[in-house]
Motif scaffolding. Sequence first.
Motif, mmCIF file in Angstrom:
data_model
loop_
_atom_site.group_PDB
_atom_site.id
_atom_site.type_symbol
_atom_site.label_atom_id
_atom_site.label_comp_id
_atom_site.label_asym_id
_atom_site.label_seq_id
_atom_site.Cartn_x
_atom_site.Cartn_y
_atom_site.Cartn_z
ATOM 1 N N TYR A 59 98.961 114.437 4.750
ATOM 2 C CA TYR A 59 99.806 113.333 4.287
ATOM 3 C C TYR A 59 101.038 113.859 3.553
ATOM 4 N N GLU A 285 98.932 95.651 5.804
ATOM 5 C CA GLU A 285 99.110 97.083 5.530
ATOM 6 C C GLU A 285 97.865 97.880 5.903
ATOM 7 N N GLU A 286 96.678 97.335 5.582
ATOM 8 C CA GLU A 286 95.443 98.055 5.885
ATOM 9 C C GLU A 286 95.203 98.149 7.388
ATOM 10 N N ARG A 289 97.447 100.770 8.797
ATOM 11 C CA ARG A 289 96.935 102.102 8.452
ATOM 12 C C ARG A 289 95.759 102.484 9.331
ATOM 13 N N THR A 292 97.063 102.939 13.137
ATOM 14 C CA THR A 292 98.101 103.959 13.313
ATOM 15 C C THR A 292 98.447 104.122 14.794
ATOM 16 N N ASN A 327 96.970 109.229 7.568
ATOM 17 C CA ASN A 327 96.499 107.949 7.040
ATOM 18 C C ASN A 327 94.999 107.928 6.779
ATOM 19 N N PHE A 333 93.804 107.583 0.296
ATOM 20 C CA PHE A 333 93.081 106.384 0.724
ATOM 21 C C PHE A 333 91.578 106.643 0.584
ATOM 22 N N PRO A 336 88.506 106.542 3.600
ATOM 23 C CA PRO A 336 89.565 106.217 4.569
ATOM 24 C C PRO A 336 89.091 105.609 5.873
ATOM 25 N N HIS A 348 100.938 104.016 3.390
ATOM 26 C CA HIS A 348 100.614 104.547 4.715
ATOM 27 C C HIS A 348 101.886 104.989 5.450
#
Length: 409
Positions: A59, A285-286, A289, A292, A327, A333, A336, A348
């Motif tokens: 990341y 957003e989740e 993430r 992806t 991510n 996270f 994750p 993310h």
Amino acid sequence: MTPRPSPSGADSETAPPTFPYQRGCPFSMPAEYPEMIEKDVSQVTLTGSGLRIWTVTGYHTIRQLLTDPRVSASRKHDNFPFYFIAPPEFRTETSFIGYDGEQHTKTRRKAALTFTSRQVKKLRPRIEEIVDEHIDRMLATAPPVDLHHAFSLPVPMTVICELLGIPHDKHDFFIKHGTALLGGHSSAEERQAAIVEVNAYVDDLIQLKKREPGEDLLSRAMADYEASGEEYTDRDLFNMVRLLMNGGHETTASQISLGTACLLENPDQLEQLKADPELVKPAVEELIRIATIGDTAVPRVALEDIEIGGQVIRKGDGILCLGLAANRDPEVFPEPEKVILSRGTRKHLGFGHGVHHCIGADLARLELEIVWSKLFQRIPTLRLAKPFAEIPRKEGAVIYGLWELPVTW
């Protein structure tokens, strides 16, 4: 193209493993990723092109690399990491995502004049209407329905075409060519033909809007440029249209289908969303993430030797920044692999990072927020019509996704 010898001094006769890898599940990493994450920076050989490149998984390493002026986004480099044999048209910059430095800054600024957050917010009422119209059509059809083709593809395509003043009878044309360019199953000839046909249409559209301006984004862009005194060319307008067509349709469509499937496969999280409509913003957003969809869509080339992640990436070497791995960083996270809608955060890398951060991120977020609010409000009993494991996936595509999403209610 002949693979380059390993710049790290490894045995040049021992080719690195072929890439990309397949996901075991659309919401988990390929089995090979944990070892790559341990190394942070490692080498692979791209399937199709045979090019040997570097992958970066960390990341913080990716964020560092994407703000480093020693890497280039230009497709003109010989070792740009396409993982197919790229026709000449792919090496011609048709959007500022392939520009560097001042050229990128200047061109992006021109596009941003007509694509501000305030202007995106004004689109909410019409996007809500478009989403409702497509839900109405689904409900008028006896289930099961393929949500991907009946809803996920046409909703963002309608939004983008209306923004640009493209007539409705051209929607299928752009869906077809978008799939050819980004879907993963197309030959080099099919990609080349799609580029030629789309470019010709966009050129004609620009000339039409010059003669007959309307209330669309393209007409407003010309008026805004002239009012601001900003110089512009047909190429600037072309860049903006292609960027919106490519980045504003296939990506959002894939995210709608994958995110919807993810919610249906995580009923506890879906029930939380139904019970608390305010949860939709972090949920967006989740879900970005966890999916992806652009895992392999952030390619770069080193402009000079770069020491990073314990390796030296040599000048001219291709690089892929793997967002799916980044991510899943447990330090950023926690847990994750779990879908936790309430922890949704903009940390993310689903929209990239740095100067090339997706210019259409606000529009995508707005569309997804409206989609997942209305879809489950209006069809609360929505469920998959076949086991998720049996639904075909776009493995190897530039933009990951599903080929279909059969649902019932």
